[in-house]
Motif scaffolding. Structure first.
Motif, PDB file in Angstrom:
ATOM      1  N   GLU A  43      -7.680  -8.700  -2.316  1.00 36.15           N
ATOM      2  CA  GLU A  43      -7.846  -7.412  -1.640  1.00 36.15           C
ATOM      3  C   GLU A  43      -6.886  -6.370  -2.202  1.00 36.15           C
ATOM      4  O   GLU A  43      -7.258  -5.236  -2.457  1.00 36.15           O
ATOM      5  N   ALA A  44      -5.622  -6.798  -2.405  1.00 32.83           N
ATOM      6  CA  ALA A  44      -4.606  -5.865  -2.897  1.00 32.83           C
ATOM      7  C   ALA A  44      -4.922  -5.403  -4.317  1.00 32.83           C
ATOM      8  O   ALA A  44      -4.438  -4.369  -4.759  1.00 32.83           O
ATOM      9  N   ALA A  45      -5.744  -6.187  -5.033  1.00 29.81           N
ATOM     10  CA  ALA A  45      -6.072  -5.847  -6.429  1.00 29.81           C
ATOM     11  C   ALA A  45      -7.423  -5.142  -6.524  1.00 29.81           C
ATOM     12  O   ALA A  45      -7.951  -4.959  -7.611  1.00 29.81           O
ATOM     13  N   SER A  46      -7.967  -4.706  -5.378  1.00 29.57           N
ATOM     14  CA  SER A  46      -9.343  -4.193  -5.393  1.00 29.57           C
ATOM     15  C   SER A  46      -9.504  -2.913  -6.225  1.00 29.57           C
ATOM     16  O   SER A  46     -10.614  -2.532  -6.569  1.00 29.57           O
ATOM     17  N   CYS A  47      -8.360  -2.264  -6.595  1.00 27.07           N
ATOM     18  CA  CYS A  47      -8.466  -1.062  -7.426  1.00 27.07           C
ATOM     19  C   CYS A  47      -8.683  -1.427  -8.895  1.00 27.07           C
ATOM     20  O   CYS A  47      -8.972  -0.570  -9.720  1.00 27.07           O
ATOM     21  N   ASP A  48      -8.552  -2.676  -9.224  1.00 23.44           N
ATOM     22  CA  ASP A  48      -8.726  -3.128 -10.606  1.00 23.44           C
ATOM     23  C   ASP A  48      -9.724  -4.298 -10.603  1.00 23.44           C
ATOM     24  O   ASP A  48      -9.375  -5.419 -10.242  1.00 23.44           O
TER      25      ASP A  48
ATOM     26  N   ALA B  35     -11.154  -6.166 -12.844  1.00 26.74           N
ATOM     27  CA  ALA B  35     -10.881  -7.371 -13.638  1.00 26.74           C
ATOM     28  C   ALA B  35      -9.788  -8.205 -12.982  1.00 26.74           C
ATOM     29  O   ALA B  35      -9.849  -9.431 -12.963  1.00 26.74           O
ATOM     30  N   MET B  36      -8.783  -7.534 -12.436  1.00 26.93           N
ATOM     31  CA  MET B  36      -7.691  -8.268 -11.789  1.00 26.93           C
ATOM     32  C   MET B  36      -8.214  -8.957 -10.530  1.00 26.93           C
ATOM     33  O   MET B  36      -7.884 -10.126 -10.258  1.00 26.93           O
ATOM     34  N   GLU B  37      -9.049  -8.245  -9.790  1.00 23.76           N
ATOM     35  CA  GLU B  37      -9.623  -8.820  -8.574  1.00 23.76           C
ATOM     36  C   GLU B  37     -10.457 -10.062  -8.926  1.00 23.76           C
ATOM     37  O   GLU B  37     -10.358 -11.105  -8.268  1.00 23.76           O
ATOM     38  N   ALA B  38     -11.259  -9.935  -9.999  1.00 20.59           N
ATOM     39  CA  ALA B  38     -12.103 -11.063 -10.423  1.00 20.59           C
ATOM     40  C   ALA B  38     -11.243 -12.246 -10.867  1.00 20.59           C
ATOM     41  O   ALA B  38     -11.602 -13.411 -10.667  1.00 20.59           O
ATOM     42  N   THR B  39     -10.089 -11.956 -11.456  1.00 15.57           N
ATOM     43  CA  THR B  39      -9.204 -13.029 -11.911  1.00 15.57           C
ATOM     44  C   THR B  39      -8.623 -13.787 -10.710  1.00 15.57           C
ATOM     45  O   THR B  39      -8.561 -15.012 -10.715  1.00 15.57           O
TER      46      THR B  39
END
Ligand SMILES: [Fe+2]
Ligand SMILES: [Fe+2]
Length: 254
Positions: A65-70, A72-76
């Motif tokens: 959730e915290a990475a939802s602005c990125d 690729a990071m969210e998918a990782t």
């Protein structure tokens, strides 16, 4: 923030494995032949992994959730969560099918194994990590600090030291546990990219001296949660790697 997390997802995809395909028949046959000391050591480590992997698998949602602005990071983080869930299933499978830990469900077996781990290990995985993930859910800016605890300290120091100790222990047993060994190697292969991913996040953040000191200090405390299941020498090696990894991520302590 440095982008380019996409390759981790591809890497994770290429490294997929299925715990149910591991052949544990020799392990099942050999388990009762372990000496008392061997049994205590291997089961103690398995207990730690069951508690740890179940906990880490359950905490990655806040990171995602915290990475939802990125994207690729969210998918990782999503790929990592899939790995951690598999690790939790693998260690539970070993506990139930090889070591014969009683209990009709994974939760029941976990309750049995919970008594085998140190209170420090239980506290780290059942209180400190969930509290950090909870804080992260409320404040997404805490992602770097949360990754510092999860990827750098827990995976990079605690789990890696435990996994190496387990491989060493398996090597020295009076009888072989080849299926467990194979699974451990696969877990370790996954953990390497998880730590690489975390290092990348830390590297792309602006870490102040205070946060750097805290990551180092957390590593030192956390390395001890295995008690005498891990030698002082292995802890020293894990800490050396931790320092080296933090340094490579651009963190300066000295
Ligand atoms: Fe894991
Ligand atoms: Fe991991």
């Amino acid at each position: 923030m440095i982008t380019g997390y996409g390759h981790f997802v591809q890497l994770a995809e290429s490294l997929q494995w299925d715990e149910t395909e591991l052949d544990l028949s020799v392990d099942r046959e050999n388990w009762p032949k372990l000496t008392e000391a061997e049994n205590a050591k291997v089961l103690g480590l398995i207990a730690g992994f069951v508690i740890a992997e179940t906990s880490v698998a359950g905490q990655l949602g806040s990171f995602q959730e915290a990475a939802s602005c990125d994207d690729a990071m969210e998918a990782t983080f999503r790929s990592q969560a899939r790995d951690e869930a598999r690790h939790a299933r693998f260690f539970d499978l070993v506990a139930s099918d090889v070591a014969g830990v009683p209990g009709a469900t994974a939760a029941a077996r976990r309750a049995v194994l919970r008594d085998q781990v140190s209170s420090e290990l239980a506290d780290l995985f059942e209180h400190r990590l969930p509290a950090t993930a909870e804080r992260l859910a409320e404040d997404h800016d805490g992602l770097t600090a949360a990754v510092g605890l999860y990827h750098m300290v827990i995976e990079g120091v605690v789990l890696l030291a435990g996994q190496h100790a387990m491989l060493d222990a398996l090597e020295g047993l009076s009888v072989g546990l080849p299926g467990v060994r194979k699974g451990m190697e696969l877990v370790l292969r996954d953990e390497r990219w998880h730590i690489g991913f975390g290092s990348r996040i830390v590297q792309s953040a602006d870490i102040g001296p205070e946060q750097a000191a805290s990551m180092l200090e957390q590593g030192e405390t956390a390395a001890k949660v295995w008690g005498d299941l891990i030698s002082a020498e292995s802890i020293e090696t894990a800490m050396k790697q931790h320092r080296r990894r933090l340094k490579a991520s651009g963190i300066k302590f000295w």
